[in-house]
Design an enzyme around this catalytic site. Structure first.
Site, PDB file in Angstrom:
ATOM      1  N   ASP A  99       0.671  -1.278  -0.079  1.00  0.00           N
ATOM      2  CA  ASP A  99       0.049  -0.087   0.073  1.00  0.00           C
ATOM      3  C   ASP A  99       0.851   1.436  -0.043  1.00  0.00           C
ATOM      4  O   ASP A  99       0.345   2.399   0.429  1.00  0.00           O
ATOM      5  CB  ASP A  99      -0.980  -0.027   1.248  1.00  0.00           C
ATOM      6  CG  ASP A  99      -0.162  -0.237   2.625  1.00  0.00           C
ATOM      7  OD1 ASP A  99       1.295   0.094   2.599  1.00  0.00           O
ATOM      8  OD2 ASP A  99      -0.651  -0.524   3.400  1.00  0.00           O
ATOM      9  N   GLU A 121       0.061  -8.885  -1.323  1.00  0.00           N
ATOM     10  CA  GLU A 121      -0.410  -8.594   0.039  1.00  0.00           C
ATOM     11  C   GLU A 121      -1.760  -7.850  -0.457  1.00  0.00           C
ATOM     12  O   GLU A 121      -2.062  -6.466  -0.105  1.00  0.00           O
ATOM     13  CB  GLU A 121       0.317  -7.815   0.931  1.00  0.00           C
ATOM     14  CG  GLU A 121      -0.056  -7.551   2.413  1.00  0.00           C
ATOM     15  CD  GLU A 121       0.616  -6.653   3.078  1.00  0.00           C
ATOM     16  OE1 GLU A 121       0.827  -5.361   3.103  1.00  0.00           O
ATOM     17  OE2 GLU A 121       1.779  -7.310   3.849  1.00  0.00           O
ATOM     18  N   GLU A 135      -2.367   5.061   2.864  1.00  0.00           N
ATOM     19  CA  GLU A 135      -2.115   3.703   2.406  1.00  0.00           C
ATOM     20  C   GLU A 135      -3.733   2.821   2.176  1.00  0.00           C
ATOM     21  O   GLU A 135      -3.519   2.266   1.297  1.00  0.00           O
ATOM     22  CB  GLU A 135      -1.635   2.841   3.627  1.00  0.00           C
ATOM     23  CG  GLU A 135       0.083   3.117   3.850  1.00  0.00           C
ATOM     24  CD  GLU A 135       0.246   4.595   4.517  1.00  0.00           C
ATOM     25  OE1 GLU A 135      -0.839   4.851   5.108  1.00  0.00           O
ATOM     26  OE2 GLU A 135       1.161   4.985   4.767  1.00  0.00           O
ATOM     27  N   HIS A 209       5.823   5.364  12.881  1.00  0.00           N
ATOM     28  CA  HIS A 209       6.149   6.435  11.763  1.00  0.00           C
ATOM     29  C   HIS A 209       4.709   6.912  10.780  1.00  0.00           C
ATOM     30  O   HIS A 209       4.850   7.518   9.917  1.00  0.00           O
ATOM     31  CB  HIS A 209       6.986   5.443  10.690  1.00  0.00           C
ATOM     32  CG  HIS A 209       6.236   4.551   9.859  1.00  0.00           C
ATOM     33  ND1 HIS A 209       5.428   4.609   8.879  1.00  0.00           N
ATOM     34  CD2 HIS A 209       6.159   2.944  10.225  1.00  0.00           C
ATOM     35  CE1 HIS A 209       5.032   3.312   8.453  1.00  0.00           C
ATOM     36  NE2 HIS A 209       5.675   2.448   9.288  1.00  0.00           N
ATOM     37  N   ARG A 211       1.790   8.499   9.133  1.00  0.00           N
ATOM     38  CA  ARG A 211       1.486  10.025   8.864  1.00  0.00           C
ATOM     39  C   ARG A 211       0.350  10.521   9.731  1.00  0.00           C
ATOM     40  O   ARG A 211       0.510  11.849  10.080  1.00  0.00           O
ATOM     41  CB  ARG A 211       1.001  10.198   7.351  1.00  0.00           C
ATOM     42  CG  ARG A 211       2.410  10.313   6.494  1.00  0.00           C
ATOM     43  CD  ARG A 211       2.060  10.302   4.830  1.00  0.00           C
ATOM     44  NE  ARG A 211       3.007  11.077   4.139  1.00  0.00           N
ATOM     45  CZ  ARG A 211       4.165  10.710   3.491  1.00  0.00           C
ATOM     46  NH1 ARG A 211       4.327   9.509   4.030  1.00  0.00           N
ATOM     47  NH2 ARG A 211       4.936  11.403   3.262  1.00  0.00           N
ATOM     48  N   HIS A 242      12.453   5.895  13.057  1.00  0.00           N
ATOM     49  CA  HIS A 242      12.303   6.059  11.788  1.00  0.00           C
ATOM     50  C   HIS A 242      12.851   7.398  11.228  1.00  0.00           C
ATOM     51  O   HIS A 242      12.709   8.156  11.758  1.00  0.00           O
ATOM     52  CB  HIS A 242      10.881   5.856  11.471  1.00  0.00           C
ATOM     53  CG  HIS A 242      10.405   5.609   9.876  1.00  0.00           C
ATOM     54  ND1 HIS A 242      10.518   6.792   8.862  1.00  0.00           N
ATOM     55  CD2 HIS A 242       9.892   4.560   9.330  1.00  0.00           C
ATOM     56  CE1 HIS A 242      10.193   6.289   7.744  1.00  0.00           C
ATOM     57  NE2 HIS A 242       9.734   4.886   7.926  1.00  0.00           N
TER      58      HIS A 242
HETATM   59  C1  UD1 Z   1       6.540   5.199   3.793  1.00  0.00           C
HETATM   60  C2  UD1 Z   1       5.216   4.633   3.189  1.00  0.00           C
HETATM   61  C3  UD1 Z   1       4.336   3.928   4.185  1.00  0.00           C
HETATM   62  C4  UD1 Z   1       5.171   2.987   5.071  1.00  0.00           C
HETATM   63  C5  UD1 Z   1       6.625   3.404   5.345  1.00  0.00           C
HETATM   64  C6  UD1 Z   1       7.450   2.250   6.043  1.00  0.00           C
HETATM   65  C7  UD1 Z   1       3.991   6.134   1.648  1.00  0.00           C
HETATM   66  C8  UD1 Z   1       3.070   7.437   1.372  1.00  0.00           C
HETATM   67  N1  UD1 Z   1       4.489   6.040   2.600  1.00  0.00           N
HETATM   68  O1  UD1 Z   1       6.223   6.044   4.718  1.00  0.00           O
HETATM   69  O2  UD1 Z   1       3.106   3.563   3.661  1.00  0.00           O
HETATM   70  O3  UD1 Z   1       4.360   2.388   5.900  1.00  0.00           O
HETATM   71  O4  UD1 Z   1       7.203   4.103   4.233  1.00  0.00           O
HETATM   72  O5  UD1 Z   1       8.433   2.540   6.452  1.00  0.00           O
HETATM   73  O6  UD1 Z   1       4.391   5.182   0.702  1.00  0.00           O
HETATM   74  N2  UD1 Z   1      13.865   8.676   4.987  1.00  0.00           N
HETATM   75  C9  UD1 Z   1      15.403   8.858   4.839  1.00  0.00           C
HETATM   76  N3  UD1 Z   1      15.901   7.610   4.687  1.00  0.00           N
HETATM   77  C10 UD1 Z   1      15.298   6.469   4.566  1.00  0.00           C
HETATM   78  C11 UD1 Z   1      13.777   6.327   4.474  1.00  0.00           C
HETATM   79  C12 UD1 Z   1      13.302   7.561   4.819  1.00  0.00           C
HETATM   80  O7  UD1 Z   1      15.951   9.732   5.286  1.00  0.00           O
HETATM   81  O8  UD1 Z   1      15.820   5.400   3.965  1.00  0.00           O
HETATM   82  C13 UD1 Z   1      13.403  10.116   5.218  1.00  0.00           C
HETATM   83  C14 UD1 Z   1      13.293  10.970   4.131  1.00  0.00           C
HETATM   84  O9  UD1 Z   1      13.344  12.414   4.411  1.00  0.00           O
HETATM   85  C15 UD1 Z   1      11.932  11.090   3.378  1.00  0.00           C
HETATM   86  C16 UD1 Z   1      11.003  10.644   4.629  1.00  0.00           C
HETATM   87  O10 UD1 Z   1      11.691   9.812   5.385  1.00  0.00           O
HETATM   88  O11 UD1 Z   1      11.693  12.218   2.648  1.00  0.00           O
HETATM   89  C17 UD1 Z   1       9.504  10.067   4.472  1.00  0.00           C
HETATM   90  O12 UD1 Z   1       9.743   8.953   3.501  1.00  0.00           O
HETATM   91  P1  UD1 Z   1       8.385   8.597   2.667  1.00  0.00           P
HETATM   92  O13 UD1 Z   1       8.604   7.154   2.148  1.00  0.00           O
HETATM   93  O14 UD1 Z   1       7.698   9.328   2.010  1.00  0.00           O
HETATM   94  O15 UD1 Z   1       7.358   8.021   3.904  1.00  0.00           O
HETATM   95  P2  UD1 Z   1       7.487   7.102   5.241  1.00  0.00           P
HETATM   96  O16 UD1 Z   1       7.029   7.762   6.266  1.00  0.00           O
HETATM   97  O17 UD1 Z   1       8.784   6.627   5.322  1.00  0.00           O
HETATM   98  N1  UDP Z   2      11.714  -3.278  10.858  1.00  0.00           N
HETATM   99  C1  UDP Z   2      13.528  -3.100  10.818  1.00  0.00           C
HETATM  100  N2  UDP Z   2      14.294  -2.392  11.468  1.00  0.00           N
HETATM  101  C2  UDP Z   2      13.725  -1.514  12.429  1.00  0.00           C
HETATM  102  C3  UDP Z   2      12.073  -1.330  12.414  1.00  0.00           C
HETATM  103  C4  UDP Z   2      11.579  -2.178  11.807  1.00  0.00           C
HETATM  104  O1  UDP Z   2      13.972  -4.021   9.885  1.00  0.00           O
HETATM  105  O2  UDP Z   2      14.421  -0.572  12.901  1.00  0.00           O
HETATM  106  C5  UDP Z   2      11.243  -4.015   9.907  1.00  0.00           C
HETATM  107  C6  UDP Z   2       9.997  -4.642  10.943  1.00  0.00           C
HETATM  108  O3  UDP Z   2      10.382  -6.089  11.359  1.00  0.00           O
HETATM  109  C7  UDP Z   2       9.109  -4.869   9.632  1.00  0.00           C
HETATM  110  C8  UDP Z   2       9.211  -3.583   8.788  1.00  0.00           C
HETATM  111  O4  UDP Z   2      10.608  -3.257   9.282  1.00  0.00           O
HETATM  112  O5  UDP Z   2       9.373  -6.294   8.833  1.00  0.00           O
HETATM  113  C9  UDP Z   2       8.283  -2.749   8.858  1.00  0.00           C
HETATM  114  O6  UDP Z   2       8.505  -1.670   8.419  1.00  0.00           O
HETATM  115  P1  UDP Z   2       7.780  -0.366   8.707  1.00  0.00           P
HETATM  116  O7  UDP Z   2       7.322  -0.120  10.049  1.00  0.00           O
HETATM  117  O8  UDP Z   2       8.621   0.930   8.337  1.00  0.00           O
HETATM  118  O9  UDP Z   2       6.730  -0.073   7.752  1.00  0.00           O
HETATM  119  P2  UDP Z   2       5.122  -0.643   7.742  1.00  0.00           P
HETATM  120  O10 UDP Z   2       5.240  -2.463   7.942  1.00  0.00           O
HETATM  121  O11 UDP Z   2       4.361  -0.106   8.708  1.00  0.00           O
HETATM  122  O12 UDP Z   2       4.557  -0.577   6.308  1.00  0.00           O
END
Ligand code: UD1
Ligand code: UDP
Length: 369
Positions: A99, A121, A135, A209, A211, A242
């Site tokens: 999602d 999924e 999502e 994490h 939104r 995160h």
């Molecule tokens: C995203 C997904 C969410 C998922 C989550 C898992 C969308 C809209 N959101 O949310 O569904 O549950 O990932 O973690 O698709 N950033 C870093 N390094 C990284 C990753 C992220 O610096 O490796 C920072 C960056 O500033 C980036 C921000 O996090 O712009 C947000 O990342 P984004 O993928 O937009 O949103 P998430 O909250 O990570």
């Molecule tokens: N996870 C990880 N390292 C961390 C925190 C989470 O590898 O420090 C793993 C966790 O076991 C799970 C996945 O990341 O498999 C979940 O990711 P996240 O919570 O970012 O996204 P969501 O599942 O909510 O989309």
């Protein structure tokens, strides 16, 4: 007959964890299937951690992540850049996961190119378009586009049938997250370097994490942690934070340098699995963690008001606590003190899969041409 070309597109940490076992399984069947992997890199550092662990070398890396990115630019970057990859690869099928915005925009891109999409999924729903945001709409949209539905549970299959998806296109496979978890727990036991936990204290592991929790809700969650460590000198909290700046800022403001609270960098998956195994209670708003922790026998309190993963709630190992400070504190304290309640919530159950989901998906893919 020519091989079936499968283009797998993903971009974030959870998609990578859940697609990795499937990519491996597609590669094992190279007599029939040709695997092409494209990462959008919607996430960068926490995606690369997973690629390294599972030894996946993407054929295409679109490298789109920007600091504090927004949904509009993210969507258009994925849409435009995956178009080029789809045009060049000319796949028989595109696979997307779950999602995220990567999944939704990559599915749309494949649809515009008239390439069939398989949704791994598929069928999860809260039926509330703003929870989780964005999502819920991302997965509804992806399900509207796709041709092959790989649904993890009975409930997700039912949701698809209710949305008028033809039954013959729905495959109940289990969730590939359990494939990833079982593989990792068996093959990679890794301790977290530099984390000094006291063996005589109970460990509470937390992640957040979402939104919809940005702003006041995440501050409330942090205040609940402050209250919990103040009231209970037998606990320690570990929180891999995160990288999203909307999470890091309030969390470090409120919880940095607090006694028995360990704020750490996001963990590599094998280390996170080891920590889940050690934890006494898990507090999270993550989707994946809600699926993994029950199979490790860990009680999970979900920092959200709704979930698209009701199965473990029905079994009693997961509870929704929302983001209200008083409710979080009282629920955690009850679990810390009430042994019967704790035992009830720590039964190891596996409603999400048996570790064979990737194999089932590959069996379907082998027959699509
Ligand atoms: C995203 C997904 C969410 C998922 C989550 C898992 C969308 C809209 N959101 O949310 O569904 O549950 O990932 O973690 O698709 N950033 C870093 N390094 C990284 C990753 C992220 O610096 O490796 C920072 C960056 O500033 C980036 C921000 O996090 O712009 C947000 O990342 P984004 O993928 O937009 O949103 P998430 O909250 O990570
Ligand atoms: N996870 C990880 N390292 C961390 C925190 C989470 O590898 O420090 C793993 C966790 O076991 C799970 C996945 O990341 O498999 C979940 O990711 P996240 O919570 O970012 O996204 P969501 O599942 O909510 O989309």
């Amino acid at each position: 007959m020519s091989k079936i070309k499968v283009l797998t597109i993903f971009g974030t940490r959870p998609e990578a964890i859940k697609m990795a076992p499937l990519v491996k399984e597609i590669e094992k069947n190279s007599d029939v299937l040709e695997s092409v992997v494209c990462v959008t890199a919607q996430h960068r550092q926490i995606l690369d951690q997973v690629l390294e662990l599972f030894e996946i070398k993407p054929d295409y890396d679109l490298d789109i992540m920007k600091e504090n990115q927004n949904l509009w630019s993210l969507t258009s970057d994925v849409l435009l850049k995956t178009k080029e990859v789809i045009d060049e690869v000319k796949p028989d099928v595109v696979l997307v996961h779950g999602d995220t915005t990567t999944s939704m925009a990559a599915a749309l891109s494949a649809f515009y190119a008239k390439v069939p999409v398989g949704h791994v999924e598929a069928g999860l729903r809260t039926f509330d378009k703003y929870y989780p945001f964005p999502e819920e709409i991302n997965r509804v949209f992806t399900d509207a586009i796709c041709t092959y539905y790989f649904a993890p549970t009975d409930k997700s299959c039912e949701n698809l049938v209710k949305s008028n998806v033809a039954k013959e296109n729905i495959y109940k496979t289990g969730n590939t997250v359990i494939d990833a978890l079982l593989y990792t727990v068996e093959n990679h036991v890794e301790e977290v370097e530099g984390l000094e936990l006291k063996p005589n204290l109970k460990t509470i592991l937390m992640t957040s994490h979402r939104r919809e929790n940005f702003g006041e809700p995440i501050r409330e969650i942090c205040k609940a942690i402050l209250e919990l460590v103040k009231n209970n000198d037998d606990i320690q909290v570990v929180y891999p934070v995160h990288p999203n700046p909307n999470v890091r800022k309030p969390v470090y403001e409120l919880l940095d340098n607090v006694e028995r609270v360990h704020l750490i960098e996001p963990l590599e998956y094998a280390q996170f699995c080891s920590l889940m195994k050690k934890a006494h209670i898990i507090l999270t708003d993550s989707g994946g963690v809600q699926e993994e922790a029950p199979s490790l026998g860990k009680p999970v309190l979900v920092l959200r008001d709704t979930t698209e993963r009701p199965e473990a709630i029905e079994y009693g190992t997961v509870k929704l606590v929302g983001t209200d400070k008083v409710k979080i504190v009282s629920t955690v304290e009850k679990l810390l003190r009430d042994e019967t309640e704790y035992k009830k919530m720590s039964e190891a159950i596996n409603p999400y899969g048996d570790g064979l989901a990737s194999k089932r998906i590959v069996e379907v893919l082998k027959k699509i041409k």
